[in-house]
Design an enzyme around this catalytic site. Structure first.
Site, PDB file in Angstrom:
ATOM      1  N   ASP A 157      -1.220   6.385  -5.872  1.00  0.00           N
ATOM      2  CA  ASP A 157      -2.042   7.675  -6.207  1.00  0.00           C
ATOM      3  C   ASP A 157      -1.087   8.480  -7.219  1.00  0.00           C
ATOM      4  O   ASP A 157      -0.029   8.732  -6.571  1.00  0.00           O
ATOM      5  CB  ASP A 157      -2.727   7.403  -4.153  1.00  0.00           C
ATOM      6  CG  ASP A 157      -2.937   6.947  -3.527  1.00  0.00           C
ATOM      7  OD1 ASP A 157      -3.894   6.759  -3.561  1.00  0.00           O
ATOM      8  OD2 ASP A 157      -2.191   6.706  -2.369  1.00  0.00           O
TER       9      ASP A 157
ATOM     10  N   LYS B 196      -6.760   9.542  -8.283  1.00  0.00           N
ATOM     11  CA  LYS B 196      -7.193  10.150  -7.313  1.00  0.00           C
ATOM     12  C   LYS B 196      -7.741  11.821  -7.357  1.00  0.00           C
ATOM     13  O   LYS B 196      -6.419  12.427  -7.845  1.00  0.00           O
ATOM     14  CB  LYS B 196      -6.261  10.293  -6.095  1.00  0.00           C
ATOM     15  CG  LYS B 196      -5.995  10.846  -5.275  1.00  0.00           C
ATOM     16  CD  LYS B 196      -6.791   9.201  -4.343  1.00  0.00           C
ATOM     17  CE  LYS B 196      -7.203   9.343  -2.628  1.00  0.00           C
ATOM     18  NZ  LYS B 196      -8.279   8.364  -1.774  1.00  0.00           N
TER      19      LYS B 196
ATOM     20  N   HIS C  53       0.511  -1.162  -0.355  1.00  0.00           N
ATOM     21  CA  HIS C  53       0.078  -0.088  -0.007  1.00  0.00           C
ATOM     22  C   HIS C  53       0.671   0.909  -0.287  1.00  0.00           C
ATOM     23  O   HIS C  53       1.323   1.423   1.077  1.00  0.00           O
ATOM     24  CB  HIS C  53      -0.987   0.375   1.267  1.00  0.00           C
ATOM     25  CG  HIS C  53      -1.602   1.165   1.627  1.00  0.00           C
ATOM     26  ND1 HIS C  53      -2.095   1.722   2.813  1.00  0.00           N
ATOM     27  CD2 HIS C  53      -2.882   1.240   0.560  1.00  0.00           C
ATOM     28  CE1 HIS C  53      -2.606   3.152   2.432  1.00  0.00           C
ATOM     29  NE2 HIS C  53      -3.543   3.004   1.037  1.00  0.00           N
ATOM     30  N   ARG C  54       0.758   2.280  -0.831  1.00  0.00           N
ATOM     31  CA  ARG C  54       1.350   3.234  -1.411  1.00  0.00           C
ATOM     32  C   ARG C  54       3.507   2.843  -1.396  1.00  0.00           C
ATOM     33  O   ARG C  54       3.680   3.712  -0.389  1.00  0.00           O
ATOM     34  CB  ARG C  54       1.752   4.168   0.184  1.00  0.00           C
ATOM     35  CG  ARG C  54      -0.382   4.737  -0.243  1.00  0.00           C
ATOM     36  CD  ARG C  54      -0.672   5.734   0.562  1.00  0.00           C
ATOM     37  NE  ARG C  54      -2.628   5.968   1.025  1.00  0.00           N
ATOM     38  CZ  ARG C  54      -3.163   6.160   1.863  1.00  0.00           C
ATOM     39  NH1 ARG C  54      -2.201   7.324   3.120  1.00  0.00           N
ATOM     40  NH2 ARG C  54      -4.213   6.131   1.622  1.00  0.00           N
TER      41      ARG C  54
ATOM     42  N   HIS D   3      -0.885  11.870  -2.746  1.00  0.00           N
ATOM     43  CA  HIS D   3      -2.788  10.765  -1.805  1.00  0.00           C
ATOM     44  C   HIS D   3      -3.738  12.075  -1.490  1.00  0.00           C
ATOM     45  O   HIS D   3      -4.424  12.021  -2.347  1.00  0.00           O
ATOM     46  CB  HIS D   3      -2.684   9.637  -1.021  1.00  0.00           C
ATOM     47  CG  HIS D   3      -3.368   9.324   0.133  1.00  0.00           C
ATOM     48  ND1 HIS D   3      -4.293  10.261   0.837  1.00  0.00           N
ATOM     49  CD2 HIS D   3      -4.997   8.265  -0.092  1.00  0.00           C
ATOM     50  CE1 HIS D   3      -5.551   9.441   0.776  1.00  0.00           C
ATOM     51  NE2 HIS D   3      -5.413   8.817   0.482  1.00  0.00           N
TER      52      HIS D   3
ATOM     53  N   GLU E  78      -4.111   4.626  -8.713  1.00  0.00           N
ATOM     54  CA  GLU E  78      -5.582   4.867  -7.944  1.00  0.00           C
ATOM     55  C   GLU E  78      -5.045   5.904  -9.084  1.00  0.00           C
ATOM     56  O   GLU E  78      -4.833   7.132  -8.309  1.00  0.00           O
ATOM     57  CB  GLU E  78      -5.763   4.367  -6.828  1.00  0.00           C
ATOM     58  CG  GLU E  78      -6.977   5.245  -6.414  1.00  0.00           C
ATOM     59  CD  GLU E  78      -7.140   5.365  -4.522  1.00  0.00           C
ATOM     60  OE1 GLU E  78      -7.932   5.987  -4.293  1.00  0.00           O
ATOM     61  OE2 GLU E  78      -6.387   5.346  -3.606  1.00  0.00           O
TER      62      GLU E  78
ATOM     63  N   GLU F 162       0.361  -0.588  -4.459  1.00  0.00           N
ATOM     64  CA  GLU F 162      -0.593   0.482  -4.756  1.00  0.00           C
ATOM     65  C   GLU F 162      -0.125   1.363  -5.023  1.00  0.00           C
ATOM     66  O   GLU F 162       0.517   2.346  -3.796  1.00  0.00           O
ATOM     67  CB  GLU F 162      -1.623   0.255  -4.104  1.00  0.00           C
ATOM     68  CG  GLU F 162      -2.770   0.636  -3.958  1.00  0.00           C
ATOM     69  CD  GLU F 162      -2.853   2.260  -3.562  1.00  0.00           C
ATOM     70  OE1 GLU F 162      -3.829   3.085  -3.613  1.00  0.00           O
ATOM     71  OE2 GLU F 162      -1.864   2.018  -2.266  1.00  0.00           O
TER      72      GLU F 162
ATOM     73  N   ASP G 266       0.267  -2.345   4.183  1.00  0.00           N
ATOM     74  CA  ASP G 266       0.697  -1.442   4.362  1.00  0.00           C
ATOM     75  C   ASP G 266       2.477  -1.886   4.726  1.00  0.00           C
ATOM     76  O   ASP G 266       3.309  -1.653   4.776  1.00  0.00           O
ATOM     77  CB  ASP G 266       0.896  -0.446   6.199  1.00  0.00           C
ATOM     78  CG  ASP G 266       0.103   0.694   5.780  1.00  0.00           C
ATOM     79  OD1 ASP G 266      -0.392   1.143   4.650  1.00  0.00           O
ATOM     80  OD2 ASP G 266      -0.644   0.860   6.995  1.00  0.00           O
TER      81      ASP G 266
END
Length: 267
Positions: A53, A128, A24-25, A66, A126, A51, A250
């Site tokens: 943003d 955003k 995540h990120r 993000h 993603e 992943e 995470d």
């Protein structure tokens, strides 16, 4: 999914299966989120999917970020939509996380794609769209360079914003269909109709809002089910029992070290 060393899919694996775990990120438990350092950390830890943003600066440059504001991850006031690339270059996007990352910059999409391509990672990007921002402008800026750098089997593009997903589908590549992910806090009653209209690949759902019955309904559908942001090992295995195929975390290696490097079989 049968995998060989460092997550390469072995012959006979399901060609449409999503990654079991996605960082995540980037590896945001161990490095500042959405930075080049976080993606490098994910790779170094053995993860094969990240992943991230993407948003636009005020001058139209797509960057990996993000929040709509700069305070949390850059320590200064202001909004992303009101700065240009020159201003963004002066920001420190790492010090808030740890002094060890002081000086880490805000990554442009182009810089991030170059790193992901070099490392051979899969990407869940993603889209955003902040309040008052132009969804189609973001798609126009972000999709072409992403498709140029990454093959379809190493890419899932997701969004909460239906306008973005429609624009993405209109811009789909001719050779292979772009894998679109519908992001939800909680899927609405008409989730099937929305997924059908977009020819979606996956639904990405907040695990805290997911009930076993809905998870099993989605798992029985043609659409892949992923959950975010899963950081507890027991939760992860319970979700897998419900039919969830992928988790965004995470710290993926905390959940299942053996699966953290697993990639979709097309890779």
């Amino acid at each position: 999914m049968p995998v060989s060393s460092r997550g390469e899919a072995s012959p006979g694996a399901h060609h449409d299966a999503p990654p079991a775990l996605i960082a995540h990120r980037g590896l945001s438990a161990h490095a500042p989120e959405n930075t080049l350092a976080a993606v490098q950390a994910a790779y170094d830890a053995g993860c094969h999917w990240v992943e991230l943003d993407v948003q636009l600066l005020g001058d139209g440059t797509p960057v990996i970020w993000h929040d709509s504001g700069l305070r949390r991850c850059a320590g200064v006031g202001g909004r992303l939509s009101r700065i240009d690339l020159a201003s963004a270059r002066r920001l420190d996007a790492g010090r808030w996380f740890s002094p060890a990352f002081a000086g880490e910059g805000m990554a442009t999409l182009d810089e991030m794609l170059a790193l992901i391509e070099r490392l051979g990672l899969g990407l869940n990007l993603e889209i955003k769209v902040g309040r008052g921002r132009d969804a189609e402008a973001l798609v126009d800026a972000a999709l072409p360079p992403t498709l140029q750098r990454l093959p379809a089997e190493r890419l899932i593009v997701s969004s909460f914003d239906i306008r973005s997903l429609r624009a993405l589908r209109r811009m789909q590549p001719n050779a292979q269909r772009l894998r679109l992910g519908l992001l939800y806090d909680r899927p609405p009653r008409n989730w099937v109709a929305q997924a059908e209209a977009l020819d979606a690949y996956s639904l990405h759902v907040d695990w805290r809002r997911l009930k076993p019955s809905l998870a099993r309904d989605i798992a029985a559908s043609p659409y892949r089910l992923l959950c975010y942001t899963v950081n507890d090992r027991d939760v992860y295995h319970r979700l897998r029992d419900w039919g969830v195929e992928g988790a965004i975390s995470d710290d993926p290696l905390r959940l299942d070290p053996d699966q953290a490097g697993a990639v979709s079989a097309g890779h």
